[in-house]
Each structure stands twice: as C-alpha cells, then as structure tokens.
Design a protein around this motif. Structure first.
Motif, mmCIF file in Angstrom:
data_model
loop_
_atom_site.group_PDB
_atom_site.id
_atom_site.type_symbol
_atom_site.label_atom_id
_atom_site.label_comp_id
_atom_site.label_asym_id
_atom_site.label_seq_id
_atom_site.Cartn_x
_atom_site.Cartn_y
_atom_site.Cartn_z
ATOM 1 N N TRP A 1 0.853 -1.181 0.000
ATOM 2 C CA TRP A 1 0.000 0.000 0.000
ATOM 3 C C TRP A 1 0.896 1.241 0.000
ATOM 4 C CZ3 TRP A 1 -1.562 -4.428 2.421
ATOM 5 C CH2 TRP A 1 -2.867 -4.873 2.151
ATOM 6 N N THR A 2 0.412 2.323 -0.596
ATOM 7 C CA THR A 2 1.198 3.553 -0.633
ATOM 8 C C THR A 2 0.387 4.722 -0.105
ATOM 9 O OG1 THR A 2 0.502 4.069 -2.903
ATOM 10 C CG2 THR A 2 2.548 2.790 -2.622
ATOM 11 N N SER B 1 1.103 9.246 1.209
ATOM 12 C CA SER B 1 1.882 10.466 0.972
ATOM 13 C C SER B 1 2.780 10.770 2.157
ATOM 14 C CB SER B 1 0.952 11.648 0.706
ATOM 15 O OG SER B 1 0.131 11.902 1.848
ATOM 16 N N ASN C 1 6.644 9.566 -0.904
ATOM 17 C CA ASN C 1 5.612 8.559 -0.674
ATOM 18 C C ASN C 1 5.956 7.755 0.570
ATOM 19 O OD1 ASN C 1 4.240 9.168 -3.124
ATOM 20 N ND2 ASN C 1 5.786 8.008 -4.238
ATOM 21 N N CYS C 2 4.939 7.132 1.158
ATOM 22 C CA CYS C 2 5.210 6.142 2.191
ATOM 23 C C CYS C 2 4.684 4.793 1.702
ATOM 24 C CB CYS C 2 4.602 6.531 3.535
ATOM 25 S SG CYS C 2 2.831 6.830 3.532
ATOM 26 N N ARG C 3 5.304 3.722 2.167
ATOM 27 C CA ARG C 3 5.017 2.390 1.651
ATOM 28 C C ARG C 3 4.859 1.397 2.794
ATOM 29 N NH1 ARG C 3 9.716 -0.607 -1.616
ATOM 30 N NH2 ARG C 3 10.613 -0.513 0.487
ATOM 31 N N CYS D 1 9.206 5.706 4.442
ATOM 32 C CA CYS D 1 9.043 6.809 3.504
ATOM 33 C C CYS D 1 10.114 6.741 2.420
ATOM 34 C CB CYS D 1 9.123 8.148 4.230
ATOM 35 S SG CYS D 1 7.775 8.416 5.395
ATOM 36 N N GLU E 1 14.786 5.155 0.369
ATOM 37 C CA GLU E 1 14.126 5.369 1.655
ATOM 38 C C GLU E 1 14.812 6.438 2.495
ATOM 39 O OE1 GLU E 1 13.821 1.635 3.616
ATOM 40 O OE2 GLU E 1 12.681 0.699 2.006
ATOM 41 N N LEU F 1 -1.558 7.437 5.357
ATOM 42 C CA LEU F 1 -1.655 6.147 4.663
ATOM 43 C C LEU F 1 -3.019 5.533 4.926
ATOM 44 C CD1 LEU F 1 -0.142 3.684 3.244
ATOM 45 C CD2 LEU F 1 0.374 2.926 5.572
ATOM 46 N N TYR G 1 -4.887 1.706 4.425
ATOM 47 C CA TYR G 1 -4.598 0.313 4.081
ATOM 48 C C TYR G 1 -5.660 -0.609 4.663
ATOM 49 C CZ TYR G 1 -2.716 -0.354 8.851
ATOM 50 O OH TYR G 1 -2.568 -0.448 10.218
#
Length: 212
Positions: free
Chosen positions: A146-147, A149, A163-165, A175, A188, A207, A209
């Motif tokens: 999932w991503t 901001s 982005n954050c993941r 991030c 990262e 985020l 999710y």
C-alpha cells in the motif's frame, strides 16, 4: 442497570441500547458488564474491554453488538503509541515529539503520523520505520504494498514531498523520496535523506490500508 425483565427482549420486544464491553470472546462475541452476550457486526473490529457499544436485540432474544461509539470530543480518530525505528542502529527521539492516530471504517484503516526532531534526537543507522496500529492484510502477491503520501520539512528552509510504503502483511511503514529530492534515485529516508536531519525538522505521513 436494567432489571431482569427489562433486559429480556421477549418481554419488551426488539430494542437497542448502550452497553460497556466486559470481555471479548474468541467466537466473534462480546460480553457486556451486565452479562449480555452479543455477536459483533462486521463493522465492529478490534473490540476491547471497556468499549462503549450499541447493542440491539431481536424479539427472540438474539443480541448484536453493532458498533463502538466515539469518546471525548466525538472524533473517530484514536491516538496510538507509534514507535520510530530504523533497519540498523535504533534512533532516539529524545526531546522531539511523535504523534500518531488512526481511524477505522470496516477493515479500512487510515493513519496519520507527525514527528518533530529535537535538539537531543539521534537518527541511528539504516532506513527509517514507523509502527502502525494494526498489521496489514496479505495481498495476493506478497511483494506488493500500500502507498500513501509523505512530506519532510528542513526547519522551514526546504520541503521534500515523497511517498510512504507499507509492505503486504507488515505493520511498519517507511518513507521514500523521489529522484527530484536529494540523491540521484528514489530511496528510503534515513539520517541524511531526503536531507540531513536536525533539530526543528519535521515530517508527516498519511496512509490508508486494509487491516489483517
């Protein structure tokens, strides 16, 4: 507290009321402080003892715990103790601040994390990570994610968007800065990315999710 007749739906017919959860069963039920066993709806996730809930009864005496009610200001956002870590030597927040909150809608979880670095903050080694309130569901392809901001502020001198993941089945979010930020490739965040961190610098990430 209702008397025995008042608690019996066969006496008064179908009804709803408020109740406080005493214990949580492993079979999808909760038991209230006044002894009602109610099955949870699919909207009432992550039940906890002490929850204030809406329960409703059918005319034949079957109870349903519909949902948890908000508290305090009525906001659906709940604070949680996020932990900042790295993939190497642990950082130390020191006199910095870290706040995090989430809100649930069914199995959809929205998370907001904000952090300000202090004069005694240290940054460890490796890539930054932040803990989430719930583990993410496992996607059909386990390498997917999932991503969301992310934005970093260099004490007001410059701003870096990214982005954050969140990796499938995980409970840590990281991030990533784009190639237009410091550095030649997307990578990262760490002690020197997307800039060299210092006192007064800050970050925010958001985020959404699916929880496991």
């Amino acid at each position: 507290m209702m008397d025995a007749a008042g608690a019996d739906p066969s006496v008064r017919g179908a009804d709803w009321r408020l109740a406080t959860v005493d214990t949580v069963g492993s079979d999808g039920t909760v038991t209230t402080t006044d002894g009602i066993v109610a099955r949870r709806s699919d909207l009432y996730l992550r039940p906890l003892a002490g929850d204030l809930v809406v329960i409703t009864a059918s005319g034949i005496g079957s109870w349903l715990a519909v949902c948890r009610l908000g508290s305090g200001t009525g906001s659906t956002w709940t604070s949680y103790p996020a932990v900042w870590s790295t993939s190497g030597t642990a950082p130390v927040l020191g006199n910095g601040t870290l706040s995090a909150a989430y809100t649930l809608r069914g199995d959809e979880c929205r998370v907001s994390i904000r952090q300000v670095m202090g004069s005694t903050t240290t940054y460890g080694t490796g890539q930054f990570r932040w803990s989430l309130p719930f583990t993410a569901a496992t996607l059909p392809n386990p390498i997917m994610f999932w991503t969301g901001s992310a934005m970093a502020g260099d004490a007001g001198a410059a701003y870096y968007s990214g982005n954050c993941r969140l990796i499938s089945g995980n409970n840590l979010v990281m991030c990533i800065n784009p190639s237009t930020a410091t550095g030649s490739s997307s990578t990262e965040w760490n002690a020197t990315r997307p800039h060299t961190w210092g006192s007064g610098d800050y970050l925010g990430l958001d985020l959404t999710y699916q929880i496991a």
